[in-house]
Write a protein that holds these residues in place. Sequence first.
Motif, PDB file in Angstrom:
ATOM      1  N   TYR A  50      81.077 -56.752   5.370  1.00 51.32           N
ATOM      2  CA  TYR A  50      80.276 -57.969   5.373  1.00 51.32           C
ATOM      3  C   TYR A  50      80.871 -58.952   4.364  1.00 51.32           C
ATOM      4  CZ  TYR A  50      76.323 -61.093   4.406  1.00 51.32           C
ATOM      5  OH  TYR A  50      75.520 -62.196   4.227  1.00 51.32           O
ATOM      6  N   VAL A  51      81.010 -60.213   4.774  1.00 57.17           N
ATOM      7  CA  VAL A  51      81.503 -61.237   3.855  1.00 57.17           C
ATOM      8  C   VAL A  51      80.481 -62.362   3.765  1.00 57.17           C
ATOM      9  CG1 VAL A  51      83.964 -60.789   4.063  1.00 57.17           C
ATOM     10  CG2 VAL A  51      82.873 -62.224   5.758  1.00 57.17           C
ATOM     11  N   LYS A  52      80.191 -62.744   2.543  1.00 59.17           N
ATOM     12  CA  LYS A  52      79.235 -63.820   2.304  1.00 59.17           C
ATOM     13  C   LYS A  52      79.901 -65.170   2.581  1.00 59.17           C
ATOM     14  CE  LYS A  52      78.691 -62.584  -1.948  1.00 59.17           C
ATOM     15  NZ  LYS A  52      78.211 -62.518  -3.353  1.00 59.17           N
ATOM     16  N   SER A  53      79.084 -66.187   2.752  1.00 56.71           N
ATOM     17  CA  SER A  53      79.643 -67.529   2.929  1.00 56.71           C
ATOM     18  C   SER A  53      80.421 -67.918   1.677  1.00 56.71           C
ATOM     19  CB  SER A  53      78.525 -68.542   3.192  1.00 56.71           C
ATOM     20  OG  SER A  53      77.610 -68.570   2.118  1.00 56.71           O
ATOM     21  N   ASN A  54      81.569 -68.551   1.881  1.00 58.28           N
ATOM     22  CA  ASN A  54      82.470 -69.000   0.818  1.00 58.28           C
ATOM     23  C   ASN A  54      83.099 -67.861   0.011  1.00 58.28           C
ATOM     24  OD1 ASN A  54      82.027 -71.803   1.333  1.00 58.28           O
ATOM     25  ND2 ASN A  54      80.055 -71.621   0.290  1.00 58.28           N
ATOM     26  N   ALA A  55      82.974 -66.627   0.497  1.00 57.25           N
ATOM     27  CA  ALA A  55      83.633 -65.505  -0.180  1.00 57.25           C
ATOM     28  C   ALA A  55      85.146 -65.623   0.012  1.00 57.25           C
ATOM     29  CB  ALA A  55      83.137 -64.178   0.380  1.00 57.25           C
ATOM     30  N   LYS A  56      85.894 -65.125  -0.955  1.00 58.09           N
ATOM     31  CA  LYS A  56      87.348 -65.189  -0.871  1.00 58.09           C
ATOM     32  C   LYS A  56      87.864 -64.015  -0.043  1.00 58.09           C
ATOM     33  CE  LYS A  56      89.828 -66.549  -4.373  1.00 58.09           C
ATOM     34  NZ  LYS A  56      90.591 -66.624  -5.663  1.00 58.09           N
ATOM     35  N   VAL A  57      88.576 -64.330   1.036  1.00 54.21           N
ATOM     36  CA  VAL A  57      89.181 -63.315   1.898  1.00 54.21           C
ATOM     37  C   VAL A  57      90.688 -63.516   1.861  1.00 54.21           C
ATOM     38  CG1 VAL A  57      89.336 -62.359   4.223  1.00 54.21           C
ATOM     39  CG2 VAL A  57      87.145 -63.250   3.389  1.00 54.21           C
ATOM     40  N   ILE A  58      91.408 -62.487   1.446  1.00 54.07           N
ATOM     41  CA  ILE A  58      92.863 -62.535   1.406  1.00 54.07           C
ATOM     42  C   ILE A  58      93.397 -61.644   2.523  1.00 54.07           C
ATOM     43  CG2 ILE A  58      94.946 -62.100   0.055  1.00 54.07           C
ATOM     44  CD1 ILE A  58      93.241 -64.331  -1.076  1.00 54.07           C
ATOM     45  N   VAL A  59      94.200 -62.225   3.408  1.00 55.85           N
ATOM     46  CA  VAL A  59      94.803 -61.475   4.504  1.00 55.85           C
ATOM     47  C   VAL A  59      96.260 -61.217   4.143  1.00 55.85           C
ATOM     48  CG1 VAL A  59      95.292 -61.413   6.967  1.00 55.85           C
ATOM     49  CG2 VAL A  59      93.249 -62.604   6.142  1.00 55.85           C
ATOM     50  N   SER A  60      96.624 -59.940   4.001  1.00 52.82           N
ATOM     51  CA  SER A  60      97.979 -59.565   3.601  1.00 52.82           C
ATOM     52  C   SER A  60      98.842 -59.331   4.840  1.00 52.82           C
ATOM     53  CB  SER A  60      97.959 -58.311   2.725  1.00 52.82           C
ATOM     54  OG  SER A  60      99.283 -57.886   2.459  1.00 52.82           O
ATOM     55  N   PHE A  61      99.650 -60.325   5.206  1.00 52.89           N
ATOM     56  CA  PHE A  61     100.578 -60.165   6.317  1.00 52.89           C
ATOM     57  C   PHE A  61     101.670 -59.146   5.965  1.00 52.89           C
ATOM     58  CE2 PHE A  61      99.663 -64.861   7.503  1.00 52.89           C
ATOM     59  CZ  PHE A  61      98.460 -64.487   8.075  1.00 52.89           C
ATOM     60  N   TYR A  62     102.043 -59.105   4.697  1.00 49.89           N
ATOM     61  CA  TYR A  62     103.053 -58.147   4.236  1.00 49.89           C
ATOM     62  C   TYR A  62     102.601 -56.723   4.523  1.00 49.89           C
ATOM     63  CZ  TYR A  62     106.120 -55.674   0.888  1.00 49.89           C
ATOM     64  OH  TYR A  62     107.019 -54.816   0.302  1.00 49.89           O
ATOM     65  N   SER A  63     101.348 -56.438   4.242  1.00 49.97           N
ATOM     66  CA  SER A  63     100.835 -55.084   4.427  1.00 49.97           C
ATOM     67  C   SER A  63     100.689 -54.728   5.900  1.00 49.97           C
ATOM     68  CB  SER A  63      99.486 -54.928   3.719  1.00 49.97           C
ATOM     69  OG  SER A  63      99.609 -55.178   2.326  1.00 49.97           O
ATOM     70  N   THR A  64     100.331 -55.702   6.742  1.00 49.42           N
ATOM     71  CA  THR A  64     100.160 -55.429   8.169  1.00 49.42           C
ATOM     72  C   THR A  64     101.423 -54.828   8.772  1.00 49.42           C
ATOM     73  OG1 THR A  64      98.601 -57.276   8.371  1.00 49.42           O
ATOM     74  CG2 THR A  64      99.570 -56.436  10.401  1.00 49.42           C
ATOM     75  N   GLY A  65     102.582 -55.353   8.391  1.00 48.68           N
ATOM     76  CA  GLY A  65     103.848 -54.871   8.938  1.00 48.68           C
ATOM     77  C   GLY A  65     104.253 -53.510   8.433  1.00 48.68           C
ATOM     78  N   ARG A  66     103.515 -52.974   7.452  1.00 50.00           N
ATOM     79  CA  ARG A  66     103.881 -51.699   6.830  1.00 50.00           C
ATOM     80  C   ARG A  66     102.805 -50.625   7.002  1.00 50.00           C
ATOM     81  NH1 ARG A  66     108.018 -52.350   2.821  1.00 50.00           N
ATOM     82  NH2 ARG A  66     109.032 -54.355   3.189  1.00 50.00           N
ATOM     83  N   MET A  67     101.896 -50.863   7.935  1.00 51.16           N
ATOM     84  CA  MET A  67     100.841 -49.902   8.185  1.00 51.16           C
ATOM     85  C   MET A  67     101.260 -48.906   9.266  1.00 51.16           C
ATOM     86  SD  MET A  67      98.112 -50.378   6.248  1.00 51.16           S
ATOM     87  CE  MET A  67      99.153 -50.823   4.866  1.00 51.16           C
ATOM     88  N   GLU A  68     101.228 -47.630   8.941  1.00 53.97           N
ATOM     89  CA  GLU A  68     101.543 -46.595   9.929  1.00 53.97           C
ATOM     90  C   GLU A  68     100.565 -46.650  11.086  1.00 53.97           C
ATOM     91  OE1 GLU A  68     101.505 -41.739   9.994  1.00 53.97           O
ATOM     92  OE2 GLU A  68     102.469 -42.703   8.269  1.00 53.97           O
TER      93      GLU A  68
END
Length: 511
Positions: A397-415
């Motif tokens: 759950y994310v509140k309004s105006n909460a900071k969400v960081i999407v790591s593209f670097y990590s996506t490419g390294r997920m088994e």
Amino acid sequence: MAIFEYPEIFLFLLPAMILFLVWRTKTQKKTSLPTNWPLVGMLPGILQNSHRIHDYATDILSESGGTFQFKFPGVFNMDMLVTCDPANIHHIFSRNFSNYPKGPEFRKIFEILGDGIFNADFELWELHRRTTLAFLNHTKFYSLLESSVWGKVGTGLLPVLDDLIAKQGANNSHEVDLQDVFQRLTFDNICKLVLDYDPCSLSVDMPYIPSEKAFNDAVEALLYRHVLPESVWKLLKWLELGKEKKLVEAWKAFDDFIYPLIPSTFEGDKRDDHNMLACFRKAYEEKLSNKGLSTSTTTTRDFLRDTALSLMFAGRDTTSTCLTWLFWLIAKNPSTETKILEEIEIEFKKWRLFSVEESRRLIYLHGALCESLRLFPPVALEHKAPIQPDNLPSGDYVKSNAKVIVSFYSTGRMESVWGKDCLEFKPERWISASGGIKHEPSYKFPAFNAGPRTCLGKEMAFAQMKMVAATIIYRYKIELLEGGGYPVVSPRDSIILQAKHGLKVRLSRRN
């Protein structure tokens, strides 16, 4: 990382350092997940791993199923949800796109970009996207791109590399920083495209151009703004200390370079539809006259400065970063170089300059570039903040105006996303059974962003990178200088995933 080189961290993390060191002597953790300490939250773990922040986030996300909530001291009000889950990426960037604008927090962090496309939302973003797309789809654009890239290869890249080889001499001692070469090349190309001006930073004398080097200082400072309280980085900016001082200097270097190159008036003739800034000026002023646009800039000239700088960020850093990691990966996997050479010889028989259309025949090279982008996406992360509270597909759950960081670097390294060989460099994974390019959805391969904000210059970037990469691979042998007195090649702690110490190589001509 020497902590005293980073006063912005030392300024408020000294208590966390002391607490962490005391507890570390008592226990050794077997998990990557940071401890949420009283008063200081997870800052000690972040501090210990600040020299490898992208890999640290990847370790945590891998162990936590792709999404993790970082806790900071309550007084800072900067808790953040970090995710690399493709389902969450699809939700945030596509399915619920309207709930995740860049927002005021993003604009504060990236204030240097003003009203450029990366900061823009709503009507202003639509103006940027529509104008850029119209320019890229112009019938003359690809011929302009071809002449620009091949021209720079002929007058800049080849003379520079040949000169550097000559300087090696009999003792073979002179090293080449390919990352610097690529940054200069892409800087010259994007300046010519956007500002109709070639600064010739890639020339035999390798001149120092403040605005070209300013990008490196800017992208590192922008990463630290993501993990420092706003009050801290604003204080450091006011005091002109640490990375904030470098960001202020970079800002000045950009302004000093760009503003003199913005014409006070544009020719009102047939060139207007093929001059990028003229196209933006026309679209911007028409929108303003209709009172359908809200911006923070006060003049058209300021808007054009912001537009130019954003496009320069996109054109210089993303392309040069991908090329840097491509050649590092090829050097680590020499069999791929042989396959690229074979493909060039099969498709073109004898070396010649090829068109954008013909570049699409280089399938294996395309796969190698995709692997470079998967493992080292130039834009390592994206910052989002929902307008309304939201439930992510991961169950978070994310509140309004909460900071969400999407790591593209990590996506490419997920088994869980790419399989057990996710850390291997395998261009073949991008080639279909029929021998064509295998498509992967953008939420699984977000190197060019995803959803409506997908990069408009994707095809342009691939064509440019193929022209440069094929030229170098066909003409030169490259010996990687790593270890044995040379630094290990690793990612910088910055928004743009540059190589921390450059890419040092030794070149020789191929027979």
